[in-house]
Write an enzyme that holds these catalytic residues in place. Structure first.
Site, PDB file in Angstrom:
ATOM      1  CG  HIS A  16     -86.415  10.664 -32.725  1.00 27.95           C
ATOM      2  ND1 HIS A  16     -85.767   9.911 -33.529  1.00 27.95           N
ATOM      3  CD2 HIS A  16     -87.494  10.591 -32.992  1.00 27.95           C
ATOM      4  CE1 HIS A  16     -86.788   9.037 -34.118  1.00 27.95           C
ATOM      5  NE2 HIS A  16     -87.790   9.677 -33.930  1.00 27.95           N
ATOM      6  CB  CYS A  35     -90.372  11.202 -37.706  1.00 25.88           C
ATOM      7  SG  CYS A  35     -90.956   9.710 -37.049  1.00 25.88           S
ATOM      8  CG  HIS A  41     -91.925  11.951 -32.241  1.00 24.22           C
ATOM      9  ND1 HIS A  41     -91.065  12.774 -33.335  1.00 24.22           N
ATOM     10  CD2 HIS A  41     -91.319  10.589 -32.568  1.00 24.22           C
ATOM     11  CE1 HIS A  41     -90.308  11.881 -34.201  1.00 24.22           C
ATOM     12  NE2 HIS A  41     -90.768  10.796 -33.912  1.00 24.22           N
ATOM     13  CG  HIS A  43     -89.682   6.416 -31.164  1.00 25.31           C
ATOM     14  ND1 HIS A  43     -90.760   5.951 -31.940  1.00 25.31           N
ATOM     15  CD2 HIS A  43     -89.309   7.511 -32.047  1.00 25.31           C
ATOM     16  CE1 HIS A  43     -91.048   6.832 -33.119  1.00 25.31           C
ATOM     17  NE2 HIS A  43     -90.164   7.716 -33.142  1.00 25.31           N
ATOM     18  CG  ASP A  81     -84.033   5.318 -20.111  1.00 27.30           C
ATOM     19  OD1 ASP A  81     -84.792   5.204 -20.915  1.00 27.30           O
ATOM     20  OD2 ASP A  81     -84.008   5.147 -18.888  1.00 27.30           O
ATOM     21  CG  HIS A  82     -86.234   8.739 -19.154  1.00 30.15           C
ATOM     22  ND1 HIS A  82     -86.285   7.426 -19.063  1.00 30.15           N
ATOM     23  CD2 HIS A  82     -87.764   9.251 -18.763  1.00 30.15           C
ATOM     24  CE1 HIS A  82     -87.388   6.885 -18.673  1.00 30.15           C
ATOM     25  NE2 HIS A  82     -88.382   7.814 -18.376  1.00 30.15           N
ATOM     26  CD  GLU A 126     -87.865   5.067 -34.772  1.00 30.42           C
ATOM     27  OE1 GLU A 126     -86.776   5.741 -34.548  1.00 30.42           O
ATOM     28  OE2 GLU A 126     -88.655   4.909 -35.994  1.00 30.42           O
TER      29      GLU A 126
HETATM   30 NI    NI Z   1     -89.833   8.954 -34.714  1.00 36.95          NI
END
Ligand code: NI
Length: 136
Positions: A16, A35, A41, A43, A81-82, A126
């Site tokens: 995100h 972020c 990037h 998580h 997911d992914h 997160e």
């Molecule tokens: Ni983040």
């Protein structure tokens, strides 16, 4: 009658970028720091789904956790997911994909799938140390 809470823990990886399109680059950078990286990037999200309700006298379950797992898999993990949350997941086209917003979105997705007699709570990690809960 006994009210009991049952939990299912699931996991997904997603990318995100946090930013507010109404702000200039400098303000976004100040507020969101790393972020706000324009190239995104990732998580490793840990999702905990909590259901609270009466034990069903016929099954001895509050809810069959295999069924809950299937519901989460189908309705959340397959969508998240992914994925790149900003680009791939329609809920976040106009919604900053913070842990807070992701938890609220997951709550509303699952609320539609789970018996109204059961209370639902979402906890989303997160990172190991940063996590949110909805409803508060
Ligand atoms: Ni983040």
């Amino acid at each position: 009658m006994s009210r009991v809470s049952v939990f299912r823990r699931e996991h997904f990886n997603a990318a995100h970028r946090l930013f507010n399109p109404a702000w200039d680059e400098q303000t976004n950078d100040q507020v969101f720091g790393k972020c706000n990286n324009p190239n995104y990037h990732g998580h490793n999200y840990e999702l905990e789904v909590k259901l609270t309700g009466e034990i069903d006298p016929a099954t001895g379950y509050v809810m069959d956790l295999k069924k809950l797992s299937d519901i989460i898999e189908e309705n959340v993990l397959e969508k998240f997911d992914h994925k790149n949350l900003n680009l791939d997941v329609s809920y976040f086209v106009n919604l900053n994909p913070t842990a807070e917003h992701i938890a609220v979105v997951i709550y509303h997705i699952l609320r539609k799938e789970i018996d109204v007699k059961l209370d639902l709570k979402i906890r989303l990690y997160e990172t190991e140390r940063n996590f949110v809960e909805y409803p508060a």
